[in-house]
Design a protein around this motif. Structure first.
Motif, PDB file in Angstrom:
ATOM      1  N   ASP A   1       0.870  -1.217   0.069  1.00 29.88           N
ATOM      2  CA  ASP A   1      -0.118   0.123  -0.103  1.00 29.88           C
ATOM      3  C   ASP A   1       0.891   1.189   0.192  1.00 29.88           C
ATOM      4  OD1 ASP A   1      -2.169  -1.364   0.067  1.00 29.88           O
ATOM      5  OD2 ASP A   1      -2.932  -1.461   2.142  1.00 29.88           O
ATOM      6  N   GLU A   2       1.959   1.378   0.966  1.00 25.27           N
ATOM      7  CA  GLU A   2       2.953   2.301   0.865  1.00 25.27           C
ATOM      8  C   GLU A   2       3.586   2.860  -0.550  1.00 25.27           C
ATOM      9  OE1 GLU A   2       5.058   2.863   4.346  1.00 25.27           O
ATOM     10  OE2 GLU A   2       6.612   4.126   3.515  1.00 25.27           O
ATOM     11  N   ILE A   3       3.986   1.534  -1.162  1.00 25.16           N
ATOM     12  CA  ILE A   3       4.487   1.802  -2.507  1.00 25.16           C
ATOM     13  C   ILE A   3       3.554   2.513  -3.511  1.00 25.16           C
ATOM     14  CG2 ILE A   3       5.894   0.630  -4.359  1.00 25.16           C
ATOM     15  CD1 ILE A   3       6.968  -1.085  -2.475  1.00 25.16           C
ATOM     16  N   VAL A   4       2.376   1.702  -3.308  1.00 26.41           N
ATOM     17  CA  VAL A   4       1.327   2.171  -4.387  1.00 26.41           C
ATOM     18  C   VAL A   4       0.937   3.723  -4.106  1.00 26.41           C
ATOM     19  CG1 VAL A   4      -0.961   1.868  -5.029  1.00 26.41           C
ATOM     20  CG2 VAL A   4       0.486  -0.177  -4.793  1.00 26.41           C
ATOM     21  N   ALA A   5       0.818   4.047  -3.068  1.00 26.41           N
ATOM     22  CA  ALA A   5       0.583   5.326  -2.742  1.00 26.41           C
ATOM     23  C   ALA A   5       1.499   6.250  -3.157  1.00 26.41           C
ATOM     24  CB  ALA A   5       0.276   5.588  -1.193  1.00 26.41           C
ATOM     25  N   LEU A   6       2.840   5.759  -3.031  1.00 29.31           N
ATOM     26  CA  LEU A   6       4.097   6.673  -3.581  1.00 29.31           C
ATOM     27  C   LEU A   6       3.905   6.906  -5.037  1.00 29.31           C
ATOM     28  CD1 LEU A   6       7.101   5.291  -1.797  1.00 29.31           C
ATOM     29  CD2 LEU A   6       6.600   7.774  -1.810  1.00 29.31           C
ATOM     30  N   VAL A   7       3.548   5.789  -5.454  1.00 28.47           N
ATOM     31  CA  VAL A   7       3.688   5.716  -7.349  1.00 28.47           C
ATOM     32  C   VAL A   7       2.595   6.712  -7.901  1.00 28.47           C
ATOM     33  CG1 VAL A   7       3.307   4.506  -9.321  1.00 28.47           C
ATOM     34  CG2 VAL A   7       4.457   3.517  -7.409  1.00 28.47           C
ATOM     35  N   ARG A   8       1.278   6.530  -6.848  1.00 27.10           N
ATOM     36  CA  ARG A   8       0.162   7.526  -7.614  1.00 27.10           C
ATOM     37  C   ARG A   8       0.467   8.871  -7.201  1.00 27.10           C
ATOM     38  NH1 ARG A   8      -4.059   2.850  -6.060  1.00 27.10           N
ATOM     39  NH2 ARG A   8      -4.065   1.997  -8.372  1.00 27.10           N
ATOM     40  N   VAL A   9       0.974   9.283  -6.138  1.00 26.02           N
ATOM     41  CA  VAL A   9       1.504  10.608  -5.932  1.00 26.02           C
ATOM     42  C   VAL A   9       2.449  10.970  -7.095  1.00 26.02           C
ATOM     43  CG1 VAL A   9       2.812  12.198  -4.404  1.00 26.02           C
ATOM     44  CG2 VAL A   9       1.160  10.769  -3.401  1.00 26.02           C
ATOM     45  N   ARG A  10       3.137  10.165  -7.246  1.00 30.27           N
ATOM     46  CA  ARG A  10       4.215  10.514  -8.469  1.00 30.27           C
ATOM     47  C   ARG A  10       3.613  10.953  -9.747  1.00 30.27           C
ATOM     48  NH1 ARG A  10       7.696  13.341  -9.286  1.00 30.27           N
ATOM     49  NH2 ARG A  10       9.607  12.674 -10.405  1.00 30.27           N
ATOM     50  N   LEU A  11       2.446   9.900  -9.971  1.00 30.50           N
ATOM     51  CA  LEU A  11       1.799  10.219 -11.117  1.00 30.50           C
ATOM     52  C   LEU A  11       0.956  11.350 -11.188  1.00 30.50           C
ATOM     53  CD1 LEU A  11       0.531   6.467 -11.517  1.00 30.50           C
ATOM     54  CD2 LEU A  11       1.945   7.335 -13.230  1.00 30.50           C
ATOM     55  N   GLU A  12       0.527  11.670 -10.130  1.00 32.58           N
ATOM     56  CA  GLU A  12      -0.181  12.945  -9.962  1.00 32.58           C
ATOM     57  C   GLU A  12       0.720  14.121 -10.470  1.00 32.58           C
ATOM     58  OE1 GLU A  12      -2.589  13.277  -6.577  1.00 32.58           O
ATOM     59  OE2 GLU A  12      -3.727  11.554  -6.998  1.00 32.58           O
ATOM     60  N   GLN A  13       1.721  14.094  -9.884  1.00 36.39           N
ATOM     61  CA  GLN A  13       2.856  15.083  -9.984  1.00 36.39           C
ATOM     62  C   GLN A  13       3.174  15.194 -11.344  1.00 36.39           C
ATOM     63  OE1 GLN A  13       6.054  13.914  -7.315  1.00 36.39           O
ATOM     64  NE2 GLN A  13       5.252  14.993  -5.588  1.00 36.39           N
ATOM     65  N   LEU A  14       3.492  14.144 -12.025  1.00 39.35           N
ATOM     66  CA  LEU A  14       3.851  14.168 -13.441  1.00 39.35           C
ATOM     67  C   LEU A  14       2.891  14.734 -14.281  1.00 39.35           C
ATOM     68  CD1 LEU A  14       5.889  10.691 -13.464  1.00 39.35           C
ATOM     69  CD2 LEU A  14       6.726  13.121 -13.653  1.00 39.35           C
ATOM     70  N   ASP A  15       1.276  14.239 -14.076  1.00 40.61           N
ATOM     71  CA  ASP A  15       0.257  14.692 -14.575  1.00 40.61           C
ATOM     72  C   ASP A  15       0.220  16.243 -14.704  1.00 40.61           C
ATOM     73  OD1 ASP A  15      -0.663  12.607 -15.887  1.00 40.61           O
ATOM     74  OD2 ASP A  15      -2.644  12.454 -14.514  1.00 40.61           O
ATOM     75  N   SER A  16       0.306  16.801 -13.311  1.00 36.68           N
ATOM     76  CA  SER A  16       0.176  18.304 -13.329  1.00 36.68           C
ATOM     77  C   SER A  16       1.552  19.091 -13.902  1.00 36.68           C
ATOM     78  CB  SER A  16       0.248  18.649 -11.954  1.00 36.68           C
ATOM     79  OG  SER A  16       1.687  18.478 -11.263  1.00 36.68           O
TER      80      SER A  16
END
Ligand code: DC
Length: 222
Positions: free
Chosen positions: A205-220
């Motif tokens: 869960d911690e890694i998946v959450a990290l990746v999701r944050v990163r994906l959002e940052q890249l999206d923005s």
């Protein structure tokens, strides 16, 4: 996007990397399997494993692939055959040769190119994919790692003592840390997760959450 998961043997990398990949619907690359496949081929060929030049030349001509979560040598699926103690014991001969590492690192970059992929190994974030968008380094105390390894072996019907596992693990750790190339180390920009008191689900869960944050940052940024 490339997600790298590195760490020592027994930190729980491989099952967690698998689960993270499936949760994110990313592909998964087990880089140890590529080293194992090259080692299996070298053993079969009877080549002198101490002869680094011969090994480098031999590996440069191998046809190794990673498809459908399986390791292939030419057209043979060797995913099971590469898990024997003989292969595990011999890998260090190949893993120490810079030209072999260069070749297998290049193969890993080719496999990952243009994909959403989780890669798992020892040198992924620091050496093979220095520009990976998300890097994780998993650790656990030596005793915890040995206990996990012992349970894993028991699940496959092999019963060994904690001391035996610890001795072999200490030796492998030393080799992994001491090697001149492909040394086990966390990339400067990796997130280090100490997994001792965590369940595999919590780590995932911690890694998946990290990746999701990163994906959002890249999206923005786009
Ligand atoms: O992850 P594994 O236990 O299947 O890896 C087997 C060996 O391969 C490991 O002892 C060191 C080597 N290896 C490596 O040198 N670099 C990698 N990226 C992956 C594995």
């Amino acid at each position: 996007m490339i997600v790298t998961i590195d760490g020592p043997a027994g930190a729980g990398k491989s099952s967690i990397a698998h689960q993270v990949a499936s949760q994110l619907e990313f592909e998964f690359l087990d880089t140890g399997a590529l080293y194992r496949t090259a080692t299996l081929a070298a053993i079969r060929s009877g080549i002198e494993l101490a002869d680094q030049d011969a090994l480098a030349d031999f590996v440069s001509r191998l046809n190794i692939a990673w498809r459908d979560k399986a390791a292939w040598l030419d057209s043979e699926d060797v995913s099971e055959l590469i898990r024997t103690p003989e292969v595990t014991e011999s890998i260090r001969h190949l893993a120490d040769v810079p030209a072999v590492r260069a070749r297998l690192s290049e193969l890993q970059r080719q496999i990952a190119k243009g994909r959403n992929i989780v890669t798992e190994g020892r040198d992924q974030g620091a050496e093979v994919f220095p520009h990976a968008e998300c890097k994780v380094f998993l650790t656990a105390s030596p005793k915890e790692r040995a206990k996990r390894r012992m349970r894993q072996l028991a699940d496959s019907g092999r019963y060994v003592t904690l001391e035996e596992v610890l001795t072999a693990q200490n030796q492998r750790d030393l080799e992994d840390r001491m090697r001149d190339v492909g040394r086990l180390r966390a990339a400067d920009d990796a997130v280090v997760i100490k997994t001792d008191s965590m369940t595999p689900e919590q780590v995932m869960d911690e890694i998946v959450a990290l990746v999701r944050v990163r994906l959002e940052q890249l999206d923005s940024i786009d």
